[in-house]
Design a protein around this motif. Structure first.
Motif, mmCIF file in Angstrom:
data_model
loop_
_atom_site.group_PDB
_atom_site.id
_atom_site.type_symbol
_atom_site.label_atom_id
_atom_site.label_comp_id
_atom_site.label_asym_id
_atom_site.label_seq_id
_atom_site.Cartn_x
_atom_site.Cartn_y
_atom_site.Cartn_z
ATOM 1 N N LEU A 224 48.732 33.449 48.282
ATOM 2 C CA LEU A 224 49.767 33.851 49.376
ATOM 3 C C LEU A 224 49.257 34.749 49.575
ATOM 4 O O LEU A 224 50.543 35.130 51.263
ATOM 5 C CB LEU A 224 50.864 32.586 50.122
ATOM 6 N N PHE A 225 49.216 35.780 48.454
ATOM 7 C CA PHE A 225 49.783 37.516 49.453
ATOM 8 C C PHE A 225 51.472 36.978 49.145
ATOM 9 O O PHE A 225 51.667 38.787 49.524
ATOM 10 C CB PHE A 225 49.628 37.878 50.447
ATOM 11 N N GLU A 226 51.652 36.091 48.133
ATOM 12 C CA GLU A 226 53.580 36.855 48.595
ATOM 13 C C GLU A 226 53.870 37.754 47.570
ATOM 14 O O GLU A 226 53.009 37.652 46.153
ATOM 15 C CB GLU A 226 53.795 35.715 48.029
ATOM 16 N N GLU A 227 55.408 38.555 47.557
ATOM 17 C CA GLU A 227 55.435 39.098 46.433
ATOM 18 C C GLU A 227 56.183 38.189 45.665
ATOM 19 O O GLU A 227 56.882 37.181 45.796
ATOM 20 C CB GLU A 227 56.444 40.842 46.765
ATOM 21 N N GLY A 228 56.381 38.366 44.450
ATOM 22 C CA GLY A 228 57.361 37.465 42.952
ATOM 23 C C GLY A 228 56.773 38.169 41.917
ATOM 24 O O GLY A 228 56.068 38.673 41.283
ATOM 25 N N PRO A 229 58.003 37.792 40.846
ATOM 26 C CA PRO A 229 57.969 37.971 39.677
ATOM 27 C C PRO A 229 56.550 37.117 38.342
ATOM 28 O O PRO A 229 56.443 38.317 38.045
ATOM 29 C CB PRO A 229 58.825 37.432 39.045
ATOM 30 N N PHE A 230 56.340 36.470 39.073
ATOM 31 C CA PHE A 230 54.812 35.687 38.449
ATOM 32 C C PHE A 230 53.670 35.922 39.146
ATOM 33 O O PHE A 230 52.753 36.189 39.034
ATOM 34 C CB PHE A 230 55.004 33.835 38.336
ATOM 35 N N ASN A 231 54.015 36.892 40.479
ATOM 36 C CA ASN A 231 52.988 36.741 42.039
ATOM 37 C C ASN A 231 51.347 37.937 41.591
ATOM 38 O O ASN A 231 51.220 38.514 42.196
ATOM 39 C CB ASN A 231 53.300 36.403 43.057
ATOM 40 N N PHE A 232 51.710 37.769 39.874
ATOM 41 C CA PHE A 232 50.644 39.153 39.294
ATOM 42 C C PHE A 232 49.289 38.563 38.453
ATOM 43 O O PHE A 232 49.696 37.450 37.405
ATOM 44 C CB PHE A 232 50.650 40.523 39.470
ATOM 45 N N ARG A 233 48.344 39.387 38.117
ATOM 46 C CA ARG A 233 47.427 38.592 37.453
ATOM 47 C C ARG A 233 46.896 40.357 36.220
ATOM 48 O O ARG A 233 46.631 41.031 37.994
ATOM 49 C CB ARG A 233 46.063 38.501 37.346
ATOM 50 N N THR A 238 40.329 46.806 32.410
ATOM 51 C CA THR A 238 40.438 47.952 33.664
ATOM 52 C C THR A 238 41.925 48.507 33.502
ATOM 53 O O THR A 238 42.007 49.814 33.854
ATOM 54 C CB THR A 238 40.561 47.452 34.740
ATOM 55 N N GLY A 239 42.722 47.667 32.670
ATOM 56 C CA GLY A 239 44.248 48.234 33.684
ATOM 57 C C GLY A 239 44.785 48.007 34.882
ATOM 58 O O GLY A 239 45.912 48.272 34.895
ATOM 59 N N VAL A 240 44.434 46.915 35.960
ATOM 60 C CA VAL A 240 44.181 46.731 36.912
ATOM 61 C C VAL A 240 45.438 45.851 36.561
ATOM 62 O O VAL A 240 45.121 44.500 36.629
ATOM 63 C CB VAL A 240 43.089 46.764 37.983
ATOM 64 N N ARG A 241 46.329 45.650 37.630
ATOM 65 C CA ARG A 241 46.973 44.503 38.158
ATOM 66 C C ARG A 241 46.892 44.094 39.560
ATOM 67 O O ARG A 241 46.860 44.891 40.818
ATOM 68 C CB ARG A 241 48.709 45.017 38.271
ATOM 69 N N TYR A 242 46.562 42.998 40.063
ATOM 70 C CA TYR A 242 46.518 42.084 41.225
ATOM 71 C C TYR A 242 47.099 41.487 40.889
ATOM 72 O O TYR A 242 48.188 40.275 40.957
ATOM 73 C CB TYR A 242 44.476 41.453 40.528
ATOM 74 N N ARG A 243 47.120 41.276 42.700
ATOM 75 C CA ARG A 243 49.187 41.376 43.601
ATOM 76 C C ARG A 243 48.406 40.112 44.207
ATOM 77 O O ARG A 243 49.888 39.346 45.079
ATOM 78 C CB ARG A 243 49.694 41.968 43.958
ATOM 79 N N ASN A 244 47.194 39.963 44.440
ATOM 80 C CA ASN A 244 47.175 38.497 45.505
ATOM 81 C C ASN A 244 45.380 38.436 44.922
ATOM 82 O O ASN A 244 44.458 38.753 44.415
ATOM 83 C CB ASN A 244 46.693 39.839 46.724
ATOM 84 N N LEU A 245 44.868 36.480 45.007
ATOM 85 C CA LEU A 245 43.730 35.960 44.760
ATOM 86 C C LEU A 245 42.883 36.516 45.515
ATOM 87 O O LEU A 245 41.745 36.754 44.513
ATOM 88 C CB LEU A 245 44.255 34.843 44.633
ATOM 89 N N PHE A 246 43.058 36.921 46.744
ATOM 90 C CA PHE A 246 42.195 37.509 47.549
ATOM 91 C C PHE A 246 40.757 38.630 46.900
ATOM 92 O O PHE A 246 39.559 38.829 47.338
ATOM 93 C CB PHE A 246 41.780 37.504 48.694
ATOM 94 N N ASP A 247 42.640 40.268 47.075
ATOM 95 C CA ASP A 247 41.240 40.085 45.943
ATOM 96 C C ASP A 247 40.898 40.787 44.667
ATOM 97 O O ASP A 247 39.922 41.609 44.331
ATOM 98 C CB ASP A 247 42.193 42.412 45.695
ATOM 99 N N MET A 248 41.466 39.792 43.831
ATOM 100 C CA MET A 248 41.225 39.364 42.673
ATOM 101 C C MET A 248 39.467 38.881 43.047
ATOM 102 O O MET A 248 38.497 38.966 42.429
ATOM 103 C CB MET A 248 41.653 38.486 41.795
ATOM 104 N N MET A 249 39.138 37.770 43.498
ATOM 105 C CA MET A 249 37.784 37.368 44.541
ATOM 106 C C MET A 249 37.072 38.368 44.207
ATOM 107 O O MET A 249 35.462 38.364 44.252
ATOM 108 C CB MET A 249 38.412 36.027 44.227
ATOM 109 N N VAL A 250 37.792 39.186 45.646
ATOM 110 C CA VAL A 250 36.633 40.497 46.055
ATOM 111 C C VAL A 250 35.808 41.200 44.762
ATOM 112 O O VAL A 250 34.577 41.421 44.512
ATOM 113 C CB VAL A 250 36.930 41.369 47.270
#
Length: 377
Positions: A224-233, A238-250
């Motif tokens: 849901l694009f929420e900021e939070g301590p566990f809301n990232f992957r 690549t060393g990239v941090r994803y903060r929402n599922l939409f961007d990760m899927m794109v």
């Protein structure tokens, strides 16, 4: 007023009036004609739907059934229109070039360019719903493309739409994503080559809700694009941090295309959304609250122009599924922005109302007045 001051003011005016070099993603909606004819369905005339889209300041619409009356209704509206060829027609258009020409004669020629048709998707998620039709996809796309060229129509791109869930088996980490085989090699690779040659886009139906439901390891806040301590992957490759599922899927789609040598193709999300109700009581996260949270956050994210970690310009277009709910039926998910009676389901405005444009207009007006006063001095 001296000439130096005048030219400085003029340069400032031009800089304010000139749009930025980067633009946010175009955000549209999907619409399909209700399948049943009833008194309430009859009220949703093509003209009423087109007027609603214009009033909501939605710049693009995807017509899932490409109803000619609906295509005509968008004439002179400045709304770009995305057409779809139904799956059952794909083998026919592939086997008979004259039928492809006939489809273009009926759905494109009478309306273009008064109706701003920009894309034609030959089939929608054929790999999933009509796998026996998949081998005909490329030939049907080629025939539609050639038919448009014969009609001297060169600015409408031709593609087909895939479903993320059915062609990208592993979304994480995005850097390791690949298309599902043998579909990738047999079906998708030659289509990517066609899209590259014809300057077309890769179309994908992408629903974070489905990915969230399929994996217990994905927090609801991440979807849901929420900021939070566990809301990232973190993608450790690549060393990239994803903060929402939409961007990760794109980015998983972009990585999958890169494996086949086509990482620079534009990507259009042909469908996305979050249901406001589910098929049964087990879909506890298909609620109006979560649907509104997802849509508000998605729109804000896309309008920010930040793109994704692997593609700074982001996706070219995103179409929210869908404009109007179908008539309420048990066992059917509800996705619509509007109830069937055309009233809004949500408390937020889908369009930003041109706030950015109005701000620029106010600034331009201010500086014009300053220049005029200086000239009179």
């Amino acid at each position: 007023m001296n000439s130096v001051a005048f030219y400085l003011l003029l340069l400032l005016l031009i800089s304010v009036a000139t749009p930025p070099s980067t633009t946010a993603t175009t955000i549209g909606v999907t619409y399909s004609t209700p399948p049943s004819i009833s008194p309430s369905s009859a009220a949703l005339s093509p003209d009423r739907i087109a007027a609603q889209v214009v009033s909501m300041k939605i710049p693009a619409v995807r017509l899932l059934d490409s109803n000619p009356s609906m295509i005509r209704a968008f004439a002179y509206t400045n709304v770009s229109v995305f057409l779809s060829v139904p799956n059952p027609l794909v083998p026919l258009l592939a086997s008979n070039r004259s039928l492809a020409m006939r489809w273009c004669y009926r759905h494109v020629l009478p309306f273009y360019p008064r109706t701003r048709i920009t894309i034609i998707s030959v089939g929608n998620d054929v790999v999933s719903y009509s796998p026996d039709v998949s081998p005909f996809l490329l030939r049907a796309m080629q025939n539609v493309h050639l038919s448009l060229a014969d009609l001297r129509i060169y600015k409408i791109s031709v593609s087909t739409t895939f479903s993320f869930f059915n062609v990208v088996p592993t979304a994480f980490p995005p850097s390791s994503a690949q298309f599902q085989e043998p579909t990738g090699e047999v079906i998708i690779r030659p289509i990517l080559q066609f899209l590259e040659r014809t300057n077309s886009s890769f179309l994908i139906n992408l629903f974070p809700y489905n990915m969230y439901r399929s994996s217990f390891s994905i927090p609801i806040g991440f979807a849901l694009f929420e900021e939070g301590p566990f809301n990232f992957r973190d993608d450790l490759t690549t060393g990239v941090r994803y903060r929402n599922l939409f961007d990760m899927m794109v980015d998983a789609v972009i990585s999958s295309m890169a494996v086949m040598g086509h990482e620079n193709l534009p990507v259009i999300v042909a469908e996305t959304g979050w249901p406001s109700s589910g098929i049964d009581a087990g879909e506890v996260d298909a609620t109006l609250l979560y649907s509104e949270m997802f849509l508000k956050a998605l729109l804000a994210h896309l309008r920010s122009g930040g793109g994704t970690p692997l593609r700074k310009e982001g996706v070219a277009e995103v179409y929210v599924f869908e404009l109007v709910e179908k008539e309420a039926k048990q066992g059917v998910r509800n996705w619509g922005l509007l109830h069937h009676n055309m009233t809004s389901k949500y408390s937020f405005e889908f369009s930003d109302g041109g706030k950015g444009r109005r701000f620029v207009e106010v600034l331009v007006g201010f500086f014009v007045e300053v220049v005029m006063l200086c000239l009179l001095m």
